[in-house]
Write a protein that holds these residues in place. Structure first.
Motif, PDB file in Angstrom:
ATOM      1  N   THR A   4       0.836  -1.197   0.000  1.00  0.00           N
ATOM      2  CA  THR A   4       0.000   0.000   0.000  1.00  0.00           C
ATOM      3  C   THR A   4       0.873   1.250   0.000  1.00  0.00           C
ATOM      4  OG1 THR A   4      -1.708  -1.203   1.214  1.00  0.00           O
ATOM      5  CG2 THR A   4      -1.892   1.193   1.186  1.00  0.00           C
ATOM      6  N   GLU A   5       1.964   1.216   0.733  1.00  0.00           N
ATOM      7  CA  GLU A   5       2.879   2.360   0.770  1.00  0.00           C
ATOM      8  C   GLU A   5       3.454   2.649  -0.615  1.00  0.00           C
ATOM      9  OE1 GLU A   5       3.017  -0.172   2.944  1.00  0.00           O
ATOM     10  OE2 GLU A   5       2.518   0.773   4.852  1.00  0.00           O
ATOM     11  N   GLU A   6       3.784   1.584  -1.357  1.00  0.00           N
ATOM     12  CA  GLU A   6       4.305   1.767  -2.710  1.00  0.00           C
ATOM     13  C   GLU A   6       3.241   2.358  -3.636  1.00  0.00           C
ATOM     14  OE1 GLU A   6       7.606  -1.742  -3.236  1.00  0.00           O
ATOM     15  OE2 GLU A   6       5.491  -2.334  -3.171  1.00  0.00           O
ATOM     16  N   ILE A   7       2.017   1.919  -3.478  1.00  0.00           N
ATOM     17  CA  ILE A   7       0.908   2.448  -4.279  1.00  0.00           C
ATOM     18  C   ILE A   7       0.712   3.928  -3.973  1.00  0.00           C
ATOM     19  CG2 ILE A   7      -1.576   2.322  -4.701  1.00  0.00           C
ATOM     20  CD1 ILE A   7      -0.078  -0.052  -5.871  1.00  0.00           C
ATOM     21  N   PRO A  29      -4.617   4.980   8.648  1.00  0.00           N
ATOM     22  CA  PRO A  29      -3.976   4.331   9.797  1.00  0.00           C
ATOM     23  C   PRO A  29      -4.784   3.180  10.389  1.00  0.00           C
ATOM     24  CG  PRO A  29      -4.725   6.544  10.374  1.00  0.00           C
ATOM     25  CD  PRO A  29      -4.927   6.377   8.907  1.00  0.00           C
ATOM     26  N   VAL A  30      -6.091   3.242  10.324  1.00  0.00           N
ATOM     27  CA  VAL A  30      -6.913   2.171  10.912  1.00  0.00           C
ATOM     28  C   VAL A  30      -6.806   0.892  10.092  1.00  0.00           C
ATOM     29  CG1 VAL A  30      -9.253   1.473  11.541  1.00  0.00           C
ATOM     30  CG2 VAL A  30      -8.483   3.795  12.016  1.00  0.00           C
ATOM     31  N   THR A  31      -7.061   0.997   8.784  1.00  0.00           N
ATOM     32  CA  THR A  31      -6.992  -0.208   7.955  1.00  0.00           C
ATOM     33  C   THR A  31      -5.550  -0.637   7.713  1.00  0.00           C
ATOM     34  OG1 THR A  31      -7.128   1.073   5.906  1.00  0.00           O
ATOM     35  CG2 THR A  31      -9.195   0.237   6.817  1.00  0.00           C
ATOM     36  N   GLY A  32      -4.616   0.304   7.763  1.00  0.00           N
ATOM     37  CA  GLY A  32      -3.208  -0.041   7.604  1.00  0.00           C
ATOM     38  C   GLY A  32      -2.675  -0.866   8.759  1.00  0.00           C
ATOM     39  N   ALA A  33      -3.259  -0.689   9.936  1.00  0.00           N
ATOM     40  CA  ALA A  33      -2.813  -1.424  11.120  1.00  0.00           C
ATOM     41  C   ALA A  33      -3.610  -2.705  11.348  1.00  0.00           C
ATOM     42  CB  ALA A  33      -2.928  -0.532  12.358  1.00  0.00           C
ATOM     43  N   ASN A  35      -5.630  -6.402  10.026  1.00  0.00           N
ATOM     44  CA  ASN A  35      -5.255  -7.606   9.298  1.00  0.00           C
ATOM     45  C   ASN A  35      -5.881  -7.657   7.907  1.00  0.00           C
ATOM     46  OD1 ASN A  35      -3.681  -8.645  11.373  1.00  0.00           O
ATOM     47  ND2 ASN A  35      -5.425  -9.622  12.349  1.00  0.00           N
ATOM     48  N   GLU A  36      -6.529  -6.575   7.496  1.00  0.00           N
ATOM     49  CA  GLU A  36      -7.127  -6.522   6.170  1.00  0.00           C
ATOM     50  C   GLU A  36      -6.026  -6.656   5.128  1.00  0.00           C
ATOM     51  OE1 GLU A  36     -10.363  -6.282   5.149  1.00  0.00           O
ATOM     52  OE2 GLU A  36     -10.859  -6.590   7.253  1.00  0.00           O
ATOM     53  N   PRO A  37      -6.280  -7.413   4.056  1.00  0.00           N
ATOM     54  CA  PRO A  37      -5.228  -7.575   3.051  1.00  0.00           C
ATOM     55  C   PRO A  37      -4.941  -6.295   2.259  1.00  0.00           C
ATOM     56  CG  PRO A  37      -7.237  -8.681   2.357  1.00  0.00           C
ATOM     57  CD  PRO A  37      -7.463  -8.199   3.760  1.00  0.00           C
ATOM     58  N   PHE A  38      -5.925  -5.418   2.169  1.00  0.00           N
ATOM     59  CA  PHE A  38      -5.731  -4.185   1.415  1.00  0.00           C
ATOM     60  C   PHE A  38      -6.151  -2.995   2.278  1.00  0.00           C
ATOM     61  CE2 PHE A  38      -6.654  -7.478  -1.720  1.00  0.00           C
ATOM     62  CZ  PHE A  38      -5.479  -7.431  -2.438  1.00  0.00           C
ATOM     63  N   ALA A  39      -5.175  -2.224   2.680  1.00  0.00           N
ATOM     64  CA  ALA A  39      -5.468  -1.019   3.456  1.00  0.00           C
ATOM     65  C   ALA A  39      -6.088   0.022   2.531  1.00  0.00           C
ATOM     66  CB  ALA A  39      -4.187  -0.477   4.074  1.00  0.00           C
ATOM     67  N   LEU A  40      -6.807   0.953   3.111  1.00  0.00           N
ATOM     68  CA  LEU A  40      -7.380   2.049   2.340  1.00  0.00           C
ATOM     69  C   LEU A  40      -6.340   3.146   2.146  1.00  0.00           C
ATOM     70  CD1 LEU A  40     -10.866   2.400   4.082  1.00  0.00           C
ATOM     71  CD2 LEU A  40     -10.342   1.257   1.918  1.00  0.00           C
ATOM     72  N   VAL A  41      -6.443   3.817   1.027  1.00  0.00           N
ATOM     73  CA  VAL A  41      -5.596   4.975   0.764  1.00  0.00           C
ATOM     74  C   VAL A  41      -6.398   6.202   1.153  1.00  0.00           C
ATOM     75  CG1 VAL A  41      -4.429   6.316  -1.013  1.00  0.00           C
ATOM     76  CG2 VAL A  41      -4.355   3.814  -1.088  1.00  0.00           C
ATOM     77  N   ASP A  42      -5.845   7.008   2.040  1.00  0.00           N
ATOM     78  CA  ASP A  42      -6.516   8.221   2.510  1.00  0.00           C
ATOM     79  C   ASP A  42      -6.031   9.390   1.657  1.00  0.00           C
ATOM     80  OD1 ASP A  42      -7.704  10.258   3.882  1.00  0.00           O
ATOM     81  OD2 ASP A  42      -6.816   9.765   5.828  1.00  0.00           O
TER      82      ASP A  42
END
Length: 81
Positions: A4-7, A29-33, A35-42
């Motif tokens: 996600t950071e690279e995206i 920060p919530v979805t990034g922390a 166990n979801e496989p894909f965090a949201l981009v804020d």
């Protein structure tokens, strides 16, 4: 698969390439922390000038037909499991 950071960095670079800066762009920060496989981009808040510039850039791109053609192409490709 890219992180996600690279995206987010790719998006930041692409936006900067057309003169758009979203200062709050980052990984949610919530979805990034979680166990979801894909965090949201804020995308975060931006001022009216930035929103207007982003709108102008998006409207200037010939994406409608190009995007439709690409979606059709991807949908025809065999799916890997």
């Amino acid at each position: 698969m890219r992180s996600t950071e690279e995206i987010v960095e790719s998006l930041r670079d692409a936006l900067a390439g057309v003169g758009v800066v979203l200062p709050s762009l980052g990984v949610d920060p919530v979805t990034g922390a979680s166990n979801e496989p894909f965090a949201l981009v804020d995308l975060g808040p931006c001022n009216v000038r930035t929103a207007e510039h982003l709108t102008d850039v998006l409207r200037s791109l010939p994406v409608r037909e190009t995007l439709r053609a690409r979606v059709r192409q991807v949908n025809r490709e065999p799916k890997s499991r």
